[in-house]
Design a protein around this motif. Structure first.
Motif, PDB file in Angstrom:
ATOM      1  N   HIS A  99      30.671-134.724  41.220  1.00  0.00           N
ATOM      2  CA  HIS A  99      30.819-134.112  39.899  1.00  0.00           C
ATOM      3  C   HIS A  99      31.372-135.151  38.927  1.00  0.00           C
ATOM      4  CE1 HIS A  99      35.240-133.937  40.231  1.00  0.00           C
ATOM      5  NE2 HIS A  99      35.046-133.530  41.477  1.00  0.00           N
ATOM      6  N   PRO A 100      31.089-135.021  37.625  1.00  0.00           N
ATOM      7  CA  PRO A 100      31.666-135.941  36.643  1.00  0.00           C
ATOM      8  C   PRO A 100      33.178-135.834  36.658  1.00  0.00           C
ATOM      9  CG  PRO A 100      29.859-134.685  35.689  1.00  0.00           C
ATOM     10  CD  PRO A 100      30.168-134.061  37.008  1.00  0.00           C
ATOM     11  N   LEU A 101      33.834-136.956  36.430  1.00  0.00           N
ATOM     12  CA  LEU A 101      35.294-136.983  36.479  1.00  0.00           C
ATOM     13  C   LEU A 101      35.918-136.020  35.481  1.00  0.00           C
ATOM     14  CD1 LEU A 101      37.863-138.298  37.653  1.00  0.00           C
ATOM     15  CD2 LEU A 101      37.680-140.046  35.871  1.00  0.00           C
ATOM     16  N   ASP A 102      35.298-135.898  34.311  1.00  0.00           N
ATOM     17  CA  ASP A 102      35.854-135.032  33.271  1.00  0.00           C
ATOM     18  C   ASP A 102      35.370-133.592  33.382  1.00  0.00           C
ATOM     19  OD1 ASP A 102      33.269-135.624  32.665  1.00  0.00           O
ATOM     20  OD2 ASP A 102      33.596-136.010  30.533  1.00  0.00           O
ATOM     21  N   LYS A 103      34.524-133.283  34.382  1.00  0.00           N
ATOM     22  CA  LYS A 103      34.030-131.917  34.570  1.00  0.00           C
ATOM     23  C   LYS A 103      34.110-131.565  36.052  1.00  0.00           C
ATOM     24  CE  LYS A 103      30.761-132.218  30.702  1.00  0.00           C
ATOM     25  NZ  LYS A 103      29.332-132.120  30.308  1.00  0.00           N
ATOM     26  N   PRO A 104      35.309-131.283  36.558  1.00  0.00           N
ATOM     27  CA  PRO A 104      35.480-131.026  37.996  1.00  0.00           C
ATOM     28  C   PRO A 104      34.663-129.852  38.511  1.00  0.00           C
ATOM     29  CG  PRO A 104      37.598-131.375  36.914  1.00  0.00           C
ATOM     30  CD  PRO A 104      36.584-131.248  35.820  1.00  0.00           C
ATOM     31  N   GLY A 105      34.363-128.890  37.680  1.00  0.00           N
ATOM     32  CA  GLY A 105      33.639-127.724  38.145  1.00  0.00           C
ATOM     33  C   GLY A 105      32.139-127.842  38.060  1.00  0.00           C
ATOM     34  N   HIS A 106      31.635-128.953  37.554  1.00  0.00           N
ATOM     35  CA  HIS A 106      30.192-129.126  37.364  1.00  0.00           C
ATOM     36  C   HIS A 106      29.642-130.012  38.486  1.00  0.00           C
ATOM     37  CE1 HIS A 106      26.350-129.391  35.394  1.00  0.00           C
ATOM     38  NE2 HIS A 106      26.435-130.717  35.307  1.00  0.00           N
ATOM     39  N   GLU A 107      29.178-129.393  39.560  1.00  0.00           N
ATOM     40  CA  GLU A 107      28.666-130.139  40.708  1.00  0.00           C
ATOM     41  C   GLU A 107      27.204-130.524  40.486  1.00  0.00           C
ATOM     42  OE1 GLU A 107      28.873-129.892  45.578  1.00  0.00           O
ATOM     43  OE2 GLU A 107      28.607-128.033  44.444  1.00  0.00           O
ATOM     44  N   ILE A 108      26.873-131.766  40.833  1.00  0.00           N
ATOM     45  CA  ILE A 108      25.506-132.250  40.703  1.00  0.00           C
ATOM     46  C   ILE A 108      25.043-132.798  42.050  1.00  0.00           C
ATOM     47  CG2 ILE A 108      25.797-132.814  38.262  1.00  0.00           C
ATOM     48  CD1 ILE A 108      26.093-135.729  39.050  1.00  0.00           C
ATOM     49  N   ARG A 109      23.765-133.034  42.181  1.00  0.00           N
ATOM     50  CA  ARG A 109      23.228-133.558  43.425  1.00  0.00           C
ATOM     51  C   ARG A 109      23.588-135.036  43.587  1.00  0.00           C
ATOM     52  NH1 ARG A 109      17.110-132.777  44.150  1.00  0.00           N
ATOM     53  NH2 ARG A 109      17.148-134.069  42.268  1.00  0.00           N
ATOM     54  N   PRO A 110      23.949-135.481  44.801  1.00  0.00           N
ATOM     55  CA  PRO A 110      24.251-136.900  45.019  1.00  0.00           C
ATOM     56  C   PRO A 110      23.089-137.808  44.628  1.00  0.00           C
ATOM     57  CG  PRO A 110      24.980-135.602  46.880  1.00  0.00           C
ATOM     58  CD  PRO A 110      24.199-134.673  46.001  1.00  0.00           C
TER      59      PRO A 110
END
Length: 409
Positions: A232-243
């Motif tokens: 996830h982006p460092l500034d968006k802990p709750g926004h998970e993305i695919r590796p």
């Protein structure tokens, strides 16, 4: 004409299925290597078993079908092997390195502390489903890790390419590793293990600490459900993305970019060579060769006295037909100590004070008190890199294996 003293002893073997014979080869004193005698099939087999036992292997690993050094795990351990060799050959210049891999300070410490380094390629087998969907699940078969050895450390090494759609290379992402576990009610949950930050523009290998996972998996094999990677982006802990969106290579990668786990282990107990009744009875043949003290034609050479010194003893892995599973080195340069400890004991004999006194007492009563013995005064380790099977590779250090100097004791 007096016989020529043999200064070098070579032990080599040829495949018994070929026309060549297995045998013990020696330096004949004329800068030529000549066969002293042929070895029997039983002697060759016994020699192989003894060396395998010395390496801590119950049997010879089977032939490896895949290309040896194309995959990422063997290449990584080969770089570590080269680093160890450079340190042994150039102790005054530890910074000199010709390897391609970067090793952090923590990794260098783990390499120094460990006796065994093992790698494990990721597998899609035994990976359970979890409630998360965007992350990646990885599983490693660590059943070959000895329970009796201490875990110095373990890490996941995963390659990151440039990725797709990363317009801003300065964006920082957090890659987190979770251990898959089961709760009391049977539902699969995640337990935090470690995390690392990485920029979108970074290209290369990154690592995550999996020491806690490996300790648990070795102690409780049934608990090995694999790990879960979350990005996830460092500034968006709750926004998970695919590796894969940031370029992390997790599956279906080129051989040199396959993710793998590396384990650093410290042996608790040293390996003891196997001793068989047959081997104990061959005092003048097999065991004489292994200890490096050849009694070849000693009756004809009794008048030729030489001082205690280091001599050559080399076992060629190619002649043992082991090059299909041993990556490095090509052979075992054992060396050995041989020669007389006669009065006076010169400085080059590295004699102990006790040996000097024993020599004087021997001169007064040679029938009762023996002369000091020529023995190793310094022994160096040897590192062996080999395949355990098609997926697991091991780099093992063996202590006190190579004679570096001899002296009178």
């Amino acid at each position: 004409m007096q016989p020529v003293l043999v200064f070098c002893l070579f032990v080599t073997f040829w495949n018994l299925s070929s026309c060549s014979r297995s045998g013990i080869y020696i330096d004949n004193g004329l800068d030529q290597t000549a066969m002293e005698r042929a070895m029997t099939r039983d002697e060759k087999k016994e020699m192989e078993l003894e060396i395998l036992s010395l390496l801590g292997l119950p049997k010879r690993p089977r032939k490896i079908s895949k290309s040896p050094l194309k995959r990422s795990a063997p290449r990584f351990l080969l770089d570590i092997y080269k680093t160890l060799m450079e340190q042994d050959n150039d102790e005054n210049n530890r910074a000199k390195r010709n390897t391609e891999v970067y090793l952090s300070g923590e990794e260098q410490h783990q390499i120094h502390e460990s006796d065994v380094i093992m790698t494990f390629e990721s597998s899609n087998d035994h990976v359970p489903s979890v409630r998360h969907e965007r992350g990646k699940r990885l599983w490693f078969n660590v059943s070959d890790v000895p329970v009796a050895e201490d875990v110095v450390g373990a890490e996941l090494r995963i390659f990151k390419s440039s990725g797709k759609g990363n317009k801003n290379p300065g964006i920082i992402y957090t890659v987190t590793a979770y251990q898959l576990i089961k709760t009391v009610n049977g539902e699969k949950e995640l337990e935090y293990i470690s995390a690392a930050n990485i920029t979108a523009g970074f290209v290369g290998w990154m690592s995550l600490n999996l020491t806690q996972c490996l300790v648990t998996w070795v102690a409780f094999p049934n608990s090995n459900k694999g790990i879960y990677l979350s990005v996830h982006p460092l500034d968006k802990p709750g926004h998970e993305i695919r590796p894969e969106d940031i370029g992390l290579i997790t599956v279906k990668a080129e051989d040199e970019q396959q993710p793998f786990m590396v384990a650093f282990l410290k042996a608790v107990n040293s390996v003891k060579p196997r001793v068989t009744r047959e081997a104990r009875t061959k005092k003048d043949t097999f065991n004489g060769v292994m200890t490096g003290y050849s009694k070849i034609d000693m009756d004809n050479r009794q008048d030729l006295r030489r001082s205690c010194r280091i001599e050559t003893l080399y076992i060629n892995f190619k002649d043992l037909s082991w090059t299909d599973w041993i990556i490095a080195p090509e052979g075992y340069p054992a060396f050995y100590c041989a020669g007389e400890c006669n009065f006076p004991l010169n400085a080059h004999m590295n004699a102990t004070n006790h040996a000097i006194v024993q020599t004087l007492v021997h001169l007064m009563n040679p029938q009762r008190f023996p002369k000091p013995c020529c023995a190793p005064t310094k022994l160096n380790p040897i590192s062996v890199l080999y395949y355990l099977d098609d997926q697991n590779v091991i780099l093992k250090k063996y202590k006190k294996m190579v004679v570096k100097s001899c002296g009178c004791h």
